[in-house]
Design an enzyme around this catalytic site. Sequence first.
Site, PDB file in Angstrom:
ATOM      1  N   GLU A  39      -4.924 -19.891  -1.229  1.00 53.34           N
ATOM      2  CA  GLU A  39      -5.660 -19.612   0.005  1.00 53.34           C
ATOM      3  C   GLU A  39      -7.116 -19.328  -0.331  1.00 53.34           C
ATOM      4  OE1 GLU A  39      -7.358 -18.809   3.414  1.00 53.34           O
ATOM      5  OE2 GLU A  39      -5.332 -19.632   3.331  1.00 53.34           O
ATOM      6  N   GLN A  40      -8.030 -19.999   0.393  1.00 48.95           N
ATOM      7  CA  GLN A  40      -9.447 -19.846   0.075  1.00 48.95           C
ATOM      8  C   GLN A  40     -10.004 -18.487   0.484  1.00 48.95           C
ATOM      9  OE1 GLN A  40     -11.967 -22.643   2.102  1.00 48.95           O
ATOM     10  NE2 GLN A  40     -10.938 -22.370   4.073  1.00 48.95           N
ATOM     11  N   ARG A 114      -2.068 -13.603  16.784  1.00 44.19           N
ATOM     12  CA  ARG A 114      -1.929 -14.439  15.590  1.00 44.19           C
ATOM     13  C   ARG A 114      -1.889 -13.603  14.309  1.00 44.19           C
ATOM     14  NH1 ARG A 114      -2.947 -19.958  15.842  1.00 44.19           N
ATOM     15  NH2 ARG A 114      -3.427 -20.739  17.904  1.00 44.19           N
ATOM     16  N   TYR A 220      -2.077 -13.573  29.119  1.00 44.16           N
ATOM     17  CA  TYR A 220      -0.795 -12.900  28.898  1.00 44.16           C
ATOM     18  C   TYR A 220      -1.022 -11.709  27.968  1.00 44.16           C
ATOM     19  CZ  TYR A 220      -1.012 -16.244  24.960  1.00 44.16           C
ATOM     20  OH  TYR A 220      -1.416 -17.006  23.893  1.00 44.16           O
ATOM     21  N   ASP A 298      -1.128 -28.116  11.352  1.00 44.13           N
ATOM     22  CA  ASP A 298      -2.344 -28.719  11.893  1.00 44.13           C
ATOM     23  C   ASP A 298      -2.946 -29.765  10.969  1.00 44.13           C
ATOM     24  OD1 ASP A 298      -2.225 -27.271  14.216  1.00 44.13           O
ATOM     25  OD2 ASP A 298      -3.763 -25.821  13.653  1.00 44.13           O
TER      26      ASP A 298
END
Length: 401
Positions: A39-40, A114, A220, A298
């Site tokens: 992970e960067q 998230r 929401y 993605d």
Amino acid sequence: MEMTQRRSTPEIAIVGAGIGGLAAAAFLHRAGLPCRLYEQAPELKEVGAGLVVAPNAARLLRRLGVLGELERRAVRLDVGWEFRRWQDGTVLSAEELTASCERLYGEQTYTVHRADLLEIVRAAVPDGAIQLGRRCVELMQRGDRPALRFDDGEVVEADVVIGADGVHSVVRRALTGSPAPVYSGMCAFRALVPAERAPSLARRNAQTLWIGPDHHLVHYPICAGKLVNLVAFAPAGDYSVESWSATATVEEFLAEFEGWDPRLLELIRAGGVPGRWALLDRAPLSRWSHGPVTLLGDAAHPMFPFFAQGAAQALEDAAVLARCLAADATDPSGALQRYEALRISRTTKLQQISRGRSHINHLPDGPDQQARDAAFADSDPLVANGWIYEYDPDATPAFSG
């Protein structure tokens, strides 16, 4: 025989430790296949705001053993697909989820921040599997093995490389050339509103979609009801910045929704400085696996957020990929081809229908809008979208036999 076909336990490298990359590591670990995540970012944190965890995603979180933590941090929806008219909030349709969702699909629907979902999935990944501050700049080939070059010059070889590095994927660019995205003409505004400052309508355990000419707005609650997630879509004009860190002004946000229901304007004002990003369209790939290298989430199939399935599809990818590699760890290239074959038609369909949804939501007032609203009154989106929510990788013919 190639080295990638000799190893009983392949060395697996995952580029990107977002929700998709972490889910891949978690499902691989569950299948007895260790991996390394690169992970960067110097620390694991998810920018952005809220997302919907539909039954197809909740099912997989349960399988990872983390659904209980989701239930503690998230909000379980009582009402979903609540469409309202832009001017006055007239309800065009609404879906009672409390009983019907579990009856139909065996799981509830949740909304979550998230960052919370990232932490929840990370809990299912073994300590030491993640290397932070490692920015991959090139996918290479060393003999018969793929290799990753990092910005510090180090090169790491593996038997399998999984590109889970998002819409700007380095791995995707190396595999496909990654043609330039198409300008969609739309942008999104987002904000997080403290629940105590939000109008009562937005504090309910409901996913509400306001639709009007050239615009729509969704809200929401998340974070166990402490915050309200707000995201809105509008014409982009000449705005083309695709970044979660870009911002707009409250005045710009309000101007886009001038004349809409006053409760929405109150909600926008309560959110403070909004984020803003352009929605760029990317055509579905015809393939995303090349030998022992593949894509996920993605990086493989970026989609507009209008069906709230981006994170769910990354979770599904992760579960299927792990099953395919576990079924034949001695032939990673064959396993990745099988993974692609099992996933590509489903994700392509979701990309296509997500793209078309904006036209339906953004109809100008008139005969077409009136026909749409009448159709909403007779619709049951929970049943109509059953092909999305009933999906279970473990129950597919490829694995259930």
